[in-house]
Design a protein around this motif. Structure first.
Motif, short mmCIF file in Angstrom:
data_model
loop_
_atom_site.label_atom_id
_atom_site.label_comp_id
_atom_site.label_asym_id
_atom_site.label_seq_id
_atom_site.Cartn_x
_atom_site.Cartn_y
_atom_site.Cartn_z
N CYS A 1 0.85 -1.18 0.00
CA CYS A 1 0.00 0.00 0.00
C CYS A 1 0.89 1.23 0.00
O CYS A 1 2.10 1.15 0.21
CB CYS A 1 -0.94 0.01 1.20
SG CYS A 1 -0.11 0.30 2.78
N THR A 2 0.28 2.38 -0.22
CA THR A 2 1.00 3.65 -0.26
C THR A 2 0.84 4.37 1.07
O THR A 2 -0.26 4.46 1.62
CB THR A 2 0.47 4.54 -1.40
OG1 THR A 2 0.66 3.86 -2.64
CG2 THR A 2 1.19 5.87 -1.43
N VAL A 3 1.96 4.88 1.58
CA VAL A 3 1.95 5.70 2.79
C VAL A 3 2.36 7.11 2.39
O VAL A 3 3.45 7.32 1.85
CB VAL A 3 2.92 5.14 3.85
CG1 VAL A 3 2.94 6.05 5.08
CG2 VAL A 3 2.53 3.73 4.24
N THR A 4 1.48 8.07 2.65
CA THR A 4 1.73 9.46 2.29
C THR A 4 1.79 10.31 3.55
O THR A 4 0.90 10.21 4.41
CB THR A 4 0.62 10.00 1.36
OG1 THR A 4 0.53 9.15 0.21
CG2 THR A 4 0.92 11.42 0.93
N VAL A 5 2.83 11.14 3.66
CA VAL A 5 2.99 12.02 4.82
C VAL A 5 2.82 13.46 4.35
O VAL A 5 3.52 13.91 3.43
CB VAL A 5 4.37 11.85 5.48
CG1 VAL A 5 4.51 12.80 6.68
CG2 VAL A 5 4.57 10.40 5.93
N VAL A 6 1.88 14.18 4.96
CA VAL A 6 1.58 15.56 4.57
C VAL A 6 1.48 16.44 5.82
O VAL A 6 1.46 15.95 6.95
CB VAL A 6 0.25 15.64 3.78
CG1 VAL A 6 0.34 14.83 2.50
CG2 VAL A 6 -0.91 15.13 4.64
N ARG A 7 1.40 17.75 5.60
CA ARG A 7 1.21 18.68 6.71
C ARG A 7 -0.21 18.56 7.25
O ARG A 7 -1.14 18.22 6.51
CB ARG A 7 1.46 20.12 6.25
CG ARG A 7 2.92 20.42 5.96
CD ARG A 7 3.11 21.90 5.67
NE ARG A 7 4.51 22.20 5.42
CZ ARG A 7 5.41 22.41 6.38
NH1 ARG A 7 5.02 22.38 7.65
NH2 ARG A 7 6.66 22.68 6.07
N PRO A 8 -0.39 18.87 8.54
CA PRO A 8 -1.74 18.82 9.11
C PRO A 8 -2.66 19.81 8.40
O PRO A 8 -2.23 20.87 7.95
CB PRO A 8 -1.53 19.22 10.57
CG PRO A 8 -0.08 18.99 10.84
CD PRO A 8 0.62 19.24 9.54
N LYS A 9 -3.92 19.45 8.31
CA LYS A 9 -4.89 20.35 7.71
C LYS A 9 -5.14 21.51 8.65
O LYS A 9 -5.17 21.36 9.87
CB LYS A 9 -6.20 19.60 7.44
CG LYS A 9 -6.05 18.47 6.42
CD LYS A 9 -7.36 17.75 6.22
CE LYS A 9 -7.21 16.62 5.20
NZ LYS A 9 -8.49 15.89 5.00
N GLU A 10 -5.32 22.69 8.06
CA GLU A 10 -5.58 23.89 8.88
C GLU A 10 -6.94 23.78 9.54
O GLU A 10 -7.89 23.29 8.96
CB GLU A 10 -5.52 25.13 7.99
CG GLU A 10 -4.15 25.37 7.38
CD GLU A 10 -3.09 25.69 8.42
OE1 GLU A 10 -3.48 26.16 9.53
OE2 GLU A 10 -1.91 25.45 8.15
#
Length: 212
Positions: free
Chosen positions: A203-212
């Protein structure tokens, strides 16, 4: 005449045993069957003296088969069990008048057919926050880092096989494992691989900034 004298009692004893009514029944220690497959149930019929009664003679009594959970297995009037889904239940044979009965466990196996993983999105804020503890120690950590417990789905859902699962992260600069938790390390995308019982899923693991 002497030989006839000894033969007649033996013959009468045999006829009595063959014609004796059933007083007890015994089922196997367990019936094991694979999902969608069938298994015959061996039954021992005995009279009041513990002598075996033939199935033909036993058929003169009306018998009823049943299973405690008919979503796991079903049984036909001749005692043939069909596995419906993985699990355990109880099989019972009872005379129509309810005076004679016997039960045994039924174990339906459902082999592992595959595994699956869901994609994950992790939230991460790389801003460091520093604080002073009660004993004067300076500590710091990221402002925010979400984590999730990785879940490997075993297929089918009712499988009775539960082998160990091992995980591997393709790029540990993006995410890593902390015990059973999947933890973000930096922004980006990587691949999580699971191995279980000879099957592999990714599977794909994506790391992003927290949503505002």
């Amino acid at each position: 005449m002497k030989s006839l004298f000894f033969v007649l009692p033996a013959l009468l004893l045999g006829l009595t045993a063959c014609g004796a009514p059933v007083a007890a029944v015994t089922l196997p220690d367990a019936v094991q069957v694979e999902k969608t497959q069938t298994a015959e149930t061996a039954v021992l019929y005995e009279d009041a003296d513990g002598r075996e009664v033939s199935p033909r003679r036993a058929a003169l009594t009306e018998w009823r088969w049943s299973v405690a959970d008919d979503t796991i297995a079903e049984v036909d009037p001749s005692g043939i069990v069909t596995g419906l889904r993985g699990g355990s239940t109880t099989l019972t044979l009872q005379s129509a008048d309810g005076k004679i009965s016997a039960s045994c466990p039924v174990q339906v196996s459902s082999p592992l057919r595959g595994i699956a993983l869901d994609d994950y999105t992790l939230y991460f804020d790389d801003e460091l926050v520093t604080w002073i503890t009660a004993d004067g120690t300076r500590e710091s950590d990221y402002a925010y880092a979400s984590r999730v417990g990785a879940v490997c789905h075993l297929l089918p859902e009712d499988t009775t096989d539960h082998p160990a699962v091992t995980y591997h992260i393709a790029d540990e600069r993006i995410a890593r494992f902390d015990g059973s938790w999947l933890v973000p390390v930096n922004y980006g995308t990587t691949t999580l691989t699971a191995d279980c019982g000879g099957f592999t899923a990714q599977c794909t693991v994506t790391v992003v900034r927290p949503k505002e």
